[in-house]
Write a protein that holds these residues in place. Structure first.
Motif, PDB file in Angstrom:
ATOM      1  N   SER A  87      96.779  64.895  24.679  1.00  0.00           N
ATOM      2  CA  SER A  87      95.953  63.923  25.394  1.00  0.00           C
ATOM      3  C   SER A  87      96.790  62.754  25.907  1.00  0.00           C
ATOM      4  CB  SER A  87      94.823  63.411  24.490  1.00  0.00           C
ATOM      5  OG  SER A  87      95.328  62.822  23.300  1.00  0.00           O
ATOM      6  N   ALA A  88      97.758  62.305  25.106  1.00  0.00           N
ATOM      7  CA  ALA A  88      98.645  61.221  25.547  1.00  0.00           C
ATOM      8  C   ALA A  88      99.590  61.693  26.650  1.00  0.00           C
ATOM      9  CB  ALA A  88      99.440  60.686  24.360  1.00  0.00           C
ATOM     10  N   LEU A  89      99.970  62.979  26.587  1.00  0.00           N
ATOM     11  CA  LEU A  89     100.922  63.526  27.566  1.00  0.00           C
ATOM     12  C   LEU A  89     100.238  64.069  28.828  1.00  0.00           C
ATOM     13  CD1 LEU A  89     103.420  65.532  25.321  1.00  0.00           C
ATOM     14  CD2 LEU A  89     103.823  63.347  26.470  1.00  0.00           C
ATOM     15  N   GLU A  90      98.905  64.105  28.853  1.00  0.00           N
ATOM     16  CA  GLU A  90      98.198  64.768  29.952  1.00  0.00           C
ATOM     17  C   GLU A  90      98.638  64.301  31.340  1.00  0.00           C
ATOM     18  OE1 GLU A  90      93.661  66.134  31.218  1.00  0.00           O
ATOM     19  OE2 GLU A  90      93.943  64.465  29.828  1.00  0.00           O
ATOM     20  N   SER A  93      94.748  64.302  19.198  1.00  0.00           N
ATOM     21  CA  SER A  93      95.695  63.211  18.918  1.00  0.00           C
ATOM     22  C   SER A  93      96.331  63.358  17.544  1.00  0.00           C
ATOM     23  CB  SER A  93      94.989  61.857  19.024  1.00  0.00           C
ATOM     24  OG  SER A  93      93.948  61.755  18.069  1.00  0.00           O
ATOM     25  N   GLN A  94      95.780  64.207  16.688  1.00  0.00           N
ATOM     26  CA  GLN A  94      96.356  64.463  15.372  1.00  0.00           C
ATOM     27  C   GLN A  94      97.378  65.598  15.396  1.00  0.00           C
ATOM     28  OE1 GLN A  94      92.469  65.021  13.408  1.00  0.00           O
ATOM     29  NE2 GLN A  94      92.933  63.255  12.122  1.00  0.00           N
ATOM     30  N   CYS A  95      97.651  66.109  16.586  1.00  0.00           N
ATOM     31  CA  CYS A  95      98.627  67.190  16.739  1.00  0.00           C
ATOM     32  C   CYS A  95      99.922  66.640  17.327  1.00  0.00           C
ATOM     33  CB  CYS A  95      98.066  68.291  17.646  1.00  0.00           C
ATOM     34  SG  CYS A  95      96.578  69.086  17.006  1.00  0.00           S
ATOM     35  N   GLU A  96     100.990  67.398  17.185  1.00  0.00           N
ATOM     36  CA  GLU A  96     102.305  66.989  17.671  1.00  0.00           C
ATOM     37  C   GLU A  96     102.920  68.092  18.544  1.00  0.00           C
ATOM     38  OE1 GLU A  96     105.553  65.013  18.567  1.00  0.00           O
ATOM     39  OE2 GLU A  96     104.006  64.097  17.315  1.00  0.00           O
ATOM     40  N   PRO A  97     103.208  67.826  19.835  1.00  0.00           N
ATOM     41  CA  PRO A  97     102.959  66.553  20.519  1.00  0.00           C
ATOM     42  C   PRO A  97     101.485  66.362  20.867  1.00  0.00           C
ATOM     43  CG  PRO A  97     103.882  68.130  22.059  1.00  0.00           C
ATOM     44  CD  PRO A  97     103.901  68.800  20.705  1.00  0.00           C
TER      45      PRO A  97
END
Length: 416
Positions: free
Chosen positions: A196-199, A189-193
C-alpha cells in the motif's frame, strides 16, 4: 542501485558425490538417513538431506521440477512458503491474458523462484530480485536448467531496486508477513514490503502489478487499502485457500464495488487441464442479489467452495444458482431441483430432524459411522460426533446447522 548480479551459468552447487548420494537415497526416510554413517564419504550429508527433503516435497508440489534432474532445492522454510505448480501456472495465465509484445517482467520478491519460472517464458525480458544470496544462487542454477536463459538474477532489496529500475510491463510482488509468531495478519501494511505504501511507485514503474497475499488477510480490507485494484482472485487447491491475488493497473477506472472477484478452485491437476472451477462476481452484485432464506430442507444440500466463503459470495451464489440459503450465517444452501454446476460440494438429503432424543434416534437408527460437520452451530463437530456415538468416516454426511427461523437441525445426506 546496490545489488549483486548472478548469471544463469552458475557452477553446480553440489559435488558429484553428493548428487550420487541424493539419487540413491531420495526415496528413503530422511530421519534414518541423518543417522547413517555409511556411504557418505565425500558427501555433504547436510546438503544431501536438504535436497532429498526438497525433492520429496516437490514430487507433490512441483511435479515437473521433481522430474528434472539437477534442480537444487532450498531449506525447508522456503519450500514450505513457495507456490505450488498449479497456483504458479494460474498466475502466469493472468499475465498472459494482458501481455504486450516484447514485454518485460520484474519479480521483486523472487524467493525460490517458482512463480517467476512459470511467468518468465511469456516475456522477452525477465528480472528476478531477491535479498537472500543463497536463494539467488539456487535460482540462477535452476533457471539455467529450466531453459530460462533470458532471466536476470539480482540480489538486493526489493524497494531499493524498485526505485531505480527501468519501467516494465508487469511487476510481481509477494510480500512476507512480518509476524514471526504466525499470528493472523489482517492488513497489507503489516507485510514486508508494504504494497500500500509502495503503490504509487509500483504503478509508476509497472503497467500492471500482480500482488500475492496470504489467504489469512481479509480480502475486503486489502481491496480498500490499495486504490487501483482492477481484479481480485481467491485461489484454492483442493478446496483449501492458498493465496489472494490483487491485480493493480495505472488507470483502472473501476470502482471498488465493481472490481471482479474470481474464486478459483484448482480441483485436480493444473489450470490448463480445464479442471479449474471459477466463480466471478462483484461486491455490488453481492449487495444487490435477491436471496431467499428458508426453514425447509429440500432434496439437495449445497456447501460452497472455501474460495466463495473467503470472498464473501453469499447472496449472489443463491441468486445465480436458484437455491435457497438456510440462514444468513449458515452458508449452506438447499433446493428441490438439482443445480448440477453449483460451485461446491453437492449432497442428496436422506433425512433431517431437530435435536430431540427420539428424533435423533429415528434419523440415526441405521447409522454408526458418519462425516460430521457444523455450520453456524454452537457445538464443535468432534463433540457432536461423540455425543451421537458415531465413528468418523464412511459415506454418510451429517450437517448440524441453523435455519432461517433460528431453529437447530441435523441434516443427513450423501454426496452426489
Amino acid at each position: 542501485m546496490t545489488h549483486t548480479d548472478f548469471n544463469t551459468t552458475e557452477p553446480d552447487l553440489l559435488s558429484p558425490a553428493t548428487r550420487d548420494f541424493i539419487r540413491k537415497h531420495r526415496l528413503d526416510d530422511v530421519r534414518r538417513l541423518a543417522l547413517a554413517q555409511y556411504g557418505t564419504e565425500g558427501t555433504d550429508l547436510h546438503a544431501a538431506l536438504t535436497q532429498i527433503t526438497g525433492w520429496q516435497t516437490a514430487r507433490h508440489k512441483l511435479p515437473s521440477w521433481a522430474e528434472k534432474e539437477g534442480i537444487v532445492y532450498p531449506p525447508h522454510l522456503s519450500m514450505e512458503q513457495c507456490s505450488s505448480e498449479p497456483t504458479a501456472r494460474y498466475k502466469a495465465q493472468i499475465m498472459e491474458k494482458d501481455r504486450k509484445e516484447g514485454a518485460r517482467l520484474t519479480d521483486l520478491t523472487g524467493g525460490f523462484g517458482v512463480d517467476f519460472a512459470f511467468m518468465a517464458p511469456a516475456f522477452a525480458e525477465a528480472y528476478y530480485v531477491e535479498r537472500q544470496e543463497m536463494l539467488c544462487r539456487v535460482a540462477a542454477h535452476n533457471f539455467a536448467l529450466l531453459g530460462l536463459s533470458h532471466a536476470k538474477v539480482h540480489c538486493g532489496d526489493a524497494t531499493d531496486y524498485l526505485k531505480h529500475m527501468q519501467p516494465c510491463d508487469w511487476i510481481f510482488l509477494d510480500p512476507a508477513r512480518r509476524d514471526s509468531h504466525g499470528s493472523k495478519t489482517v492488513s497489507i501494511s503489516q507485510c514486508e514490503p508494504d504494497a500500500s505504501a509502495l503503490e504509487p511507485l509500483l504503478l509508476e514503474k509497472g503497467r500492471k502489478i500482480l500482488v500475492k497475499l496470504s489467504p489469512m488477510l481479509d480480502l475486503s480490507q486489502a481491496m480498500s487499502e490499495l486504490l487501483h485494484v482492477e481484479q481480485a482472485h481467491v485461489v484454492a487447491m483442493q478446496n483449501e485457500c492458498k493465496e489472494l491475488l490483487l491485480l493493480l493497473a495505472r488507470e483502472t477506472g473501476t470502482e471498488a464495488q465493481d472490481v471482479p472477484v474470481t474464486c478459483a478452485n484448482l480441483t485436480a491437476g493444473l489450470p490448463d487441464t480445464g479442471e479449474t472451477q471459477t466463480f466471478t462476481f462483484t461486491r455490488r452484485e453481492e449487495q444487490q442479489a435477491a436471496c431467499h432464506y428458508t426453514t425447509d430442507i429440500g432434496r439437495y444440500l449445497y456447501e460452497p467452495y472455501a474460495t466463495l466463503l473467503k470472498a464473501g459470495a453469499f447472496r449472489c451464489t443463491a441468486e445465480r444458482y436458484g437455491v435457497d440459503k438456510l440462514h444468513p450465517n449458515s452458508h449452506l444452501y438447499t433446493s428441490d431441483r438439482l443445480a448440477e454446476d453449483f460451485p461446491g460440494r453437492i449432497f442428496q438429503v436422506t433425512g433431517h430432524t431437530g435435536f430431540g432424543k427420539k428424533q435423533l434416534k429415528g434419523l440415526l437408527e441405521d447409522t454408526d459411522r458418519a462425516n460430521v460437520a457444523v455450520r453456524n452451530f454452537p457445538e464443535p463437530a468432534e463433540s457432536l460426533r461423540r455425543r451421537l456415538k458415531l465413528r468418523d468416516g464412511g459415506d454418510t454426511y451429517l450437517f448440524a446447522t441453523t435455519l432461517a427461523d433460528g431453529s437447530k437441525v441435523l441434516v443427513k445426506a450423501r454426496k452426489v
